[in-house]
Design an enzyme around this catalytic site. Structure first.
Site, short mmCIF file in Angstrom:
data_model
loop_
_atom_site.label_atom_id
_atom_site.label_comp_id
_atom_site.label_asym_id
_atom_site.label_seq_id
_atom_site.Cartn_x
_atom_site.Cartn_y
_atom_site.Cartn_z
CE LYS A 113 -4.04 -2.40 2.29
NZ LYS A 113 -4.35 -2.82 3.25
CG ASP B 3 -10.28 -0.20 5.23
OD1 ASP B 3 -9.87 -0.72 4.00
OD2 ASP B 3 -9.39 -0.43 6.19
CD GLN C 36 -3.55 -4.39 6.67
OE1 GLN C 36 -3.55 -3.43 5.88
NE2 GLN C 36 -3.80 -5.83 6.20
#
Ligand SMILES: Nc1nc(=O)c2c([nH]1)NC[C@@H]1CN(c3ccc(C(=O)N[C@@H](CCC(=O)O)C(=O)O)cc3)C=[N+]21
Length: 298
Positions: free
Chosen positions: A55, A122, A99
């Site tokens: 990422k 997200d 995460q």
């Protein structure tokens, strides 16, 4: 025997990343705006470290501002929330990704609900999930967004098609079902308790597998010519006993790829499919968030 068209995540993700990079360059030139992404990694899960590195690298390659915060597995809930609040207040940051999964003892829900919904790239905050369910502009979870881009590229208009989603997770199953519905598909959400799952799957023109069970979906579950999107990322031991003894694992999806390829019309491989789109969509969401925060887009 016919062979399914392979929906190549590498090619599709590369194209999407190139589009994102162009948009980043234009935002910088025209508005002095550089989209910024903050990734928070708690603990040292090896798979998470690989994803987080990917990422960071891809966001920098697209010309974005990118920071990674690494915290020890024993960080306190309140220190983690303090970091999230700092990122919420940081004008250089437009996207925040924590995460998952978090190490034991940390409250994932509380962390996600602390993220500013405008920066929730997200798409996991209840505000974004609710806005998606109501058909309002929202930040859409990256994996479902990647599935939809691959489907549109393969099939064009999805209107009227029968879609079956296997799996009902907050991260994938539910949001991908919402997106398919918004695209005018007739949507069934199936799961581990579904009776005669194989027969339900055989109705699908579009089958999205997101259950997390290695190679569960077999060839005789597939309507001939169907489009199969495999979201599964399962690490399994090698069948070769020598490699297995070395503790090596390989990556397989939720679909028995080889046999299903002989029935399906198109299929995404694992690796090399949806996973690569997930990271590219994260970059896209960060650009979307930056534009909305700057008032350049509704
Ligand atoms: N807050 C949060 N958001 C996420 O989106 C999120 C997360 N947590 N936790 C873990 C899962 C998993 N995930 C993947 C990302 C990239 C690949 C990917 O790049 N896969 C490659 C290679 C994978 C490999 O070789 O290990 C492929 O499928 O070809 C896979 C899986 C994002 N997730």
């Amino acid at each position: 025997m016919s062979q399914a068209q392979i929906i190549d995540g590498k090619v599709t993700a590369e194209r999407l990343r190139a589009e994102v990079a162009e948009e980043v360059a234009a935002l910088k030139a025209q508005h002095g705006l550089q989209p910024g992404l903050a990734v928070v990694l708690v603990g040292e899960d090896p798979a998470s470290q690989v994803y987080v590195r990917s990422k960071g690298e891809h966001s920098k390659a697209a010309g974005m501002h990118s920071v990674t915060h690494r915290l020890p597995a024993d960080v306190s809930q309140s220190d983690l929330l303090t970091l999230v609040r700092q990122l919420n207040a940081d004008p250089a940051i437009h996207g925040i990704l924590v995460q998952l999964p978090l190490p034991k003892g940390l409250d994932e829900k509380a962390v996600i609900e602390t993220i500013d919904p405008a920066k929730d790239v997200d798409g996991l905050h209840v505000v974004n999930a609710g806005r998606l369910a109501q058909g309002l502009p929202s930040l859409v979870p990256c994996t479902p967004l990647g599935c939809m881009i691959m489907l549109r590229e393969t099939l064009g208009d999805l209107s009227g098609k029968r879609a079956v989603v296997v799996g009902r997770s907050v991260l994938v199953g539910k949001p991908v079902a919402q997106l398919l519905l918004a695209a005018d598909c007739t949507v069934t959400i199936a799961h581990s308790r579904t009776q005669d799952l194989a027969a339900v799957c055989r109705e699908a023109d579009i089958l999205v597998a997101a259950v997390g069970r290695p190679q569960m979906i077999k060839a005789d579950w597939i309507k001939p010519g169907a489009t199969v999107i495999d979201v599964g990322i399962n690490r399994v031991p090698f069948r070769d006993p020598v490699k297995a003894a070395e503790g090596k694992t390989k990556l397989v999806g939720d679909v028995a790829y080889k046999e299903v390829s002989a029935v399906a019309g198109a299929i995404t491989p694992v690796p090399g499919g949806v996973g690569l789109m997930t990271v590219a969509c994260l970059l896209k969401n960060t650009v979307t968030a930056a534009k909305r925060i700057a008032g350049l887009e509704p």
